[in-house]
Write a protein that holds these residues in place. Structure first.
Motif, PDB file in Angstrom:
ATOM      1  N   VAL A  41      -5.583  22.866   1.948  1.00  0.00           N
ATOM      2  CA  VAL A  41      -4.589  21.888   1.322  1.00  0.00           C
ATOM      3  C   VAL A  41      -4.507  20.607   2.155  1.00  0.00           C
ATOM      4  O   VAL A  41      -4.469  19.425   1.622  1.00  0.00           O
ATOM      5  N   GLU A  42      -4.064  20.663   3.404  1.00  0.00           N
ATOM      6  CA  GLU A  42      -4.145  19.745   4.268  1.00  0.00           C
ATOM      7  C   GLU A  42      -5.315  18.740   4.230  1.00  0.00           C
ATOM      8  O   GLU A  42      -5.342  17.414   4.384  1.00  0.00           O
ATOM      9  N   ARG A  43      -6.441  19.254   4.310  1.00  0.00           N
ATOM     10  CA  ARG A  43      -7.644  18.689   4.203  1.00  0.00           C
ATOM     11  C   ARG A  43      -7.733  17.619   2.881  1.00  0.00           C
ATOM     12  O   ARG A  43      -8.141  16.584   2.968  1.00  0.00           O
ATOM     13  N   LEU A  44      -7.401  18.365   1.721  1.00  0.00           N
ATOM     14  CA  LEU A  44      -7.370  17.383   0.294  1.00  0.00           C
ATOM     15  C   LEU A  44      -6.307  16.401   0.734  1.00  0.00           C
ATOM     16  O   LEU A  44      -6.257  15.254   0.100  1.00  0.00           O
ATOM     17  N   LEU A  45      -5.044  16.868   1.061  1.00  0.00           N
ATOM     18  CA  LEU A  45      -4.205  15.724   1.460  1.00  0.00           C
ATOM     19  C   LEU A  45      -4.233  14.585   2.198  1.00  0.00           C
ATOM     20  O   LEU A  45      -3.825  13.565   1.894  1.00  0.00           O
ATOM     21  N   ASP A  46      -4.967  14.981   3.219  1.00  0.00           N
ATOM     22  CA  ASP A  46      -5.700  13.855   4.252  1.00  0.00           C
ATOM     23  C   ASP A  46      -6.679  12.631   3.313  1.00  0.00           C
ATOM     24  O   ASP A  46      -6.488  11.596   3.398  1.00  0.00           O
ATOM     25  N   ARG A  47      -7.356  13.337   2.287  1.00  0.00           N
ATOM     26  CA  ARG A  47      -7.935  12.340   1.611  1.00  0.00           C
ATOM     27  C   ARG A  47      -7.138  11.296   0.721  1.00  0.00           C
ATOM     28  O   ARG A  47      -7.530  10.426   0.252  1.00  0.00           O
ATOM     29  N   ILE A  48      -5.997  11.973   0.189  1.00  0.00           N
ATOM     30  CA  ILE A  48      -5.047  11.263  -0.723  1.00  0.00           C
ATOM     31  C   ILE A  48      -4.250  10.236   0.085  1.00  0.00           C
ATOM     32  O   ILE A  48      -4.035   9.062  -0.264  1.00  0.00           O
ATOM     33  N   ALA A  49      -3.735  10.449   1.483  1.00  0.00           N
ATOM     34  CA  ALA A  49      -3.125   9.797   2.240  1.00  0.00           C
ATOM     35  C   ALA A  49      -3.418   8.356   2.434  1.00  0.00           C
ATOM     36  O   ALA A  49      -4.586   8.211   2.840  1.00  0.00           O
ATOM     37  N   ALA A  50      -2.705   7.348   2.298  1.00  0.00           N
ATOM     38  CA  ALA A  50      -2.881   6.024   2.839  1.00  0.00           C
ATOM     39  C   ALA A  50      -2.638   6.068   4.319  1.00  0.00           C
ATOM     40  O   ALA A  50      -2.007   7.053   4.844  1.00  0.00           O
ATOM     41  N   GLY A  51      -3.310   5.222   5.071  1.00  0.00           N
ATOM     42  CA  GLY A  51      -3.092   5.044   6.439  1.00  0.00           C
ATOM     43  C   GLY A  51      -1.895   5.218   7.129  1.00  0.00           C
ATOM     44  O   GLY A  51      -1.672   5.875   8.015  1.00  0.00           O
ATOM     45  N   TYR A  52      -1.047   4.718   6.547  1.00  0.00           N
ATOM     46  CA  TYR A  52       0.330   4.768   7.181  1.00  0.00           C
ATOM     47  C   TYR A  52       0.999   5.999   7.108  1.00  0.00           C
ATOM     48  O   TYR A  52       2.293   6.360   7.490  1.00  0.00           O
ATOM     49  N   LEU A  92       1.862  15.426  -8.250  1.00  0.00           N
ATOM     50  CA  LEU A  92       2.717  14.149  -8.288  1.00  0.00           C
ATOM     51  C   LEU A  92       3.534  13.751  -7.077  1.00  0.00           C
ATOM     52  O   LEU A  92       3.482  12.602  -6.395  1.00  0.00           O
ATOM     53  N   PHE A  93       4.113  14.858  -6.353  1.00  0.00           N
ATOM     54  CA  PHE A  93       4.811  14.733  -5.059  1.00  0.00           C
ATOM     55  C   PHE A  93       3.897  14.340  -3.882  1.00  0.00           C
ATOM     56  O   PHE A  93       4.275  13.265  -3.211  1.00  0.00           O
ATOM     57  N   ALA A  94       2.758  14.781  -3.785  1.00  0.00           N
ATOM     58  CA  ALA A  94       1.831  14.350  -2.890  1.00  0.00           C
ATOM     59  C   ALA A  94       1.129  12.813  -3.075  1.00  0.00           C
ATOM     60  O   ALA A  94       1.382  12.019  -2.156  1.00  0.00           O
ATOM     61  N   ARG A  95       1.161  12.689  -4.208  1.00  0.00           N
ATOM     62  CA  ARG A  95       0.741  11.313  -4.655  1.00  0.00           C
ATOM     63  C   ARG A  95       1.962  10.199  -4.357  1.00  0.00           C
ATOM     64  O   ARG A  95       1.646   9.166  -3.606  1.00  0.00           O
ATOM     65  N   LEU A  96       3.077  10.617  -4.506  1.00  0.00           N
ATOM     66  CA  LEU A  96       4.112   9.696  -4.469  1.00  0.00           C
ATOM     67  C   LEU A  96       4.453   9.584  -2.782  1.00  0.00           C
ATOM     68  O   LEU A  96       4.851   8.441  -2.305  1.00  0.00           O
ATOM     69  N   ARG A  97       4.467  10.600  -2.013  1.00  0.00           N
ATOM     70  CA  ARG A  97       4.845  10.813  -0.858  1.00  0.00           C
ATOM     71  C   ARG A  97       3.872  10.428   0.207  1.00  0.00           C
ATOM     72  O   ARG A  97       4.218   9.620   1.290  1.00  0.00           O
ATOM     73  N   LEU A  98       2.390  10.344  -0.516  1.00  0.00           N
ATOM     74  CA  LEU A  98       1.248   9.868   0.432  1.00  0.00           C
ATOM     75  C   LEU A  98       0.653   8.569   0.045  1.00  0.00           C
ATOM     76  O   LEU A  98       0.099   8.034   0.927  1.00  0.00           O
ATOM     77  N   GLY A  99       1.079   8.013  -0.977  1.00  0.00           N
ATOM     78  CA  GLY A  99       0.840   6.683  -1.053  1.00  0.00           C
ATOM     79  C   GLY A  99      -0.763   6.777  -1.600  1.00  0.00           C
ATOM     80  O   GLY A  99      -1.110   5.456  -1.589  1.00  0.00           O
ATOM     81  N   GLY A 100      -1.329   7.789  -2.213  1.00  0.00           N
ATOM     82  CA  GLY A 100      -2.843   7.733  -2.536  1.00  0.00           C
ATOM     83  C   GLY A 100      -2.852   7.888  -4.097  1.00  0.00           C
ATOM     84  O   GLY A 100      -2.042   7.799  -4.838  1.00  0.00           O
ATOM     85  N   SER A 101      -4.207   8.108  -4.362  1.00  0.00           N
ATOM     86  CA  SER A 101      -4.690   8.135  -5.874  1.00  0.00           C
ATOM     87  C   SER A 101      -5.123   9.561  -6.025  1.00  0.00           C
ATOM     88  O   SER A 101      -5.197  10.244  -5.288  1.00  0.00           O
ATOM     89  N   GLY A 157     -17.147  15.456  -8.574  1.00  0.00           N
ATOM     90  CA  GLY A 157     -16.364  14.367  -9.131  1.00  0.00           C
ATOM     91  C   GLY A 157     -14.867  14.492  -8.880  1.00  0.00           C
ATOM     92  O   GLY A 157     -14.400  15.546  -8.275  1.00  0.00           O
ATOM     93  N   GLY A 158     -14.231  13.366  -9.327  1.00  0.00           N
ATOM     94  CA  GLY A 158     -12.737  13.343  -9.395  1.00  0.00           C
ATOM     95  C   GLY A 158     -12.190  12.756  -8.067  1.00  0.00           C
ATOM     96  O   GLY A 158     -12.683  12.619  -7.212  1.00  0.00           O
ATOM     97  N   THR A 159     -10.920  12.157  -8.543  1.00  0.00           N
ATOM     98  CA  THR A 159     -10.272  11.448  -7.367  1.00  0.00           C
ATOM     99  C   THR A 159      -9.626  12.416  -6.342  1.00  0.00           C
ATOM    100  O   THR A 159      -9.709  13.781  -6.629  1.00  0.00           O
ATOM    101  N   PRO A 160      -9.126  12.057  -5.211  1.00  0.00           N
ATOM    102  CA  PRO A 160      -8.569  13.197  -4.323  1.00  0.00           C
ATOM    103  C   PRO A 160      -7.470  13.705  -4.972  1.00  0.00           C
ATOM    104  O   PRO A 160      -7.533  15.055  -4.647  1.00  0.00           O
ATOM    105  N   SER A 161      -6.607  13.397  -5.728  1.00  0.00           N
ATOM    106  CA  SER A 161      -5.464  14.033  -6.022  1.00  0.00           C
ATOM    107  C   SER A 161      -5.874  14.987  -7.358  1.00  0.00           C
ATOM    108  O   SER A 161      -5.427  15.932  -7.480  1.00  0.00           O
ATOM    109  N   GLU A 162      -7.058  14.639  -8.175  1.00  0.00           N
ATOM    110  CA  GLU A 162      -7.827  15.493  -9.025  1.00  0.00           C
ATOM    111  C   GLU A 162      -8.303  16.710  -8.313  1.00  0.00           C
ATOM    112  O   GLU A 162      -8.291  17.818  -8.878  1.00  0.00           O
TER     113      GLU A 162
END
Length: 210
Positions: free
Chosen positions: A149-160, A201-210, A93-98
């Protein structure tokens, strides 16, 4: 033919003979406990032998020198940290950022944020400067943690934003090390929490994800 003599269940069972790997692990674990109590500068073969309940001869038989024992001890410590991260990742469970938040906090649990573990962590960084075998362990631990960490960030990141993942990972990894040092100096749990919140928070703002 004589009747078989029954064996009393209260009689002690013969101890199973320890293998070479068992002995090596026992020595490495004793060295880790010694590191956590007296630090790298106070570590001696005699202290490790006493902690392991063995003679000095056992140490020299199973390891070529103290550097090899030290490397084995640090590897056990690294595996403990990695195990905490893996446990956080398998929680459902949980969103990518969670999920990123859970993983980062796994490295700052109460059983890891102890004076003994902090001493070991700082000693690992110090020993890595002069001992190649310790530097290799430290690099392996860093690489494994960063890849997770990078695998988790990949799931947060928007396509761009996929090309931003390495830079975000750089900031997070540096922040984690800084939080350890800050905790060692000031012991401020709220500062640790704020730092971890800031990473997510920085990951979500910089990567445009949830």
């Amino acid at each position: 033919m004589p009747e078989p003599v029954p064996v009393s269940p209260n009689l002690p069972r013969p101890q199973q003979r320890m293998t070479t790997d068992d002995r090596r692990k026992q020595i490495a674990e004793a060295a880790l406990r010694s590191l956590q109590s007296v630090g790298h500068s106070g570590l001696t073969a005699r202290k490790v032998a006493a902690e392991a309940g063995m003679s000095l001869g056992h140490l020299t038989y199973h390891y070529k020198d103290m550097a090899e024992i030290l490397a084995a001890a640090f590897r056990i410590a690294a595996e403990q940290v990695q195990a905490a991260g893996r446990l956080a990742l398998i929680q459902p469970g949980g969103t990518p950022s969670e999920r990123l938040d859970r993983f980062l906090r796994a490295g700052f649990t109460a059983d890891l944020m102890t004076p003994a573990h902090l001493r070991m962590k700082v000693d690992l960084w110090s020993a890595a400067l002069t001992r190649p075998e310790i530097a290799s362990i430290e690099r392996d631990l860093y690489t494994s943690h960063r890849e997770a960490v990078e695998r988790l960030l990949d799931r947060i990141a928007a396509g761009y934003a996929y090309d931003r993942v390495p830079a975000v990972a750089d900031l997070i990894m540096a922040t984690l090390d800084g939080l350890w040092l800050d905790w060692l100096r000031r012991g401020d749990l709220q500062a640790v929490k704020n730092g971890l919140d800031g990473c997510v928070l920085f990951a979500r703002l910089r990567l445009g994800g949830s």
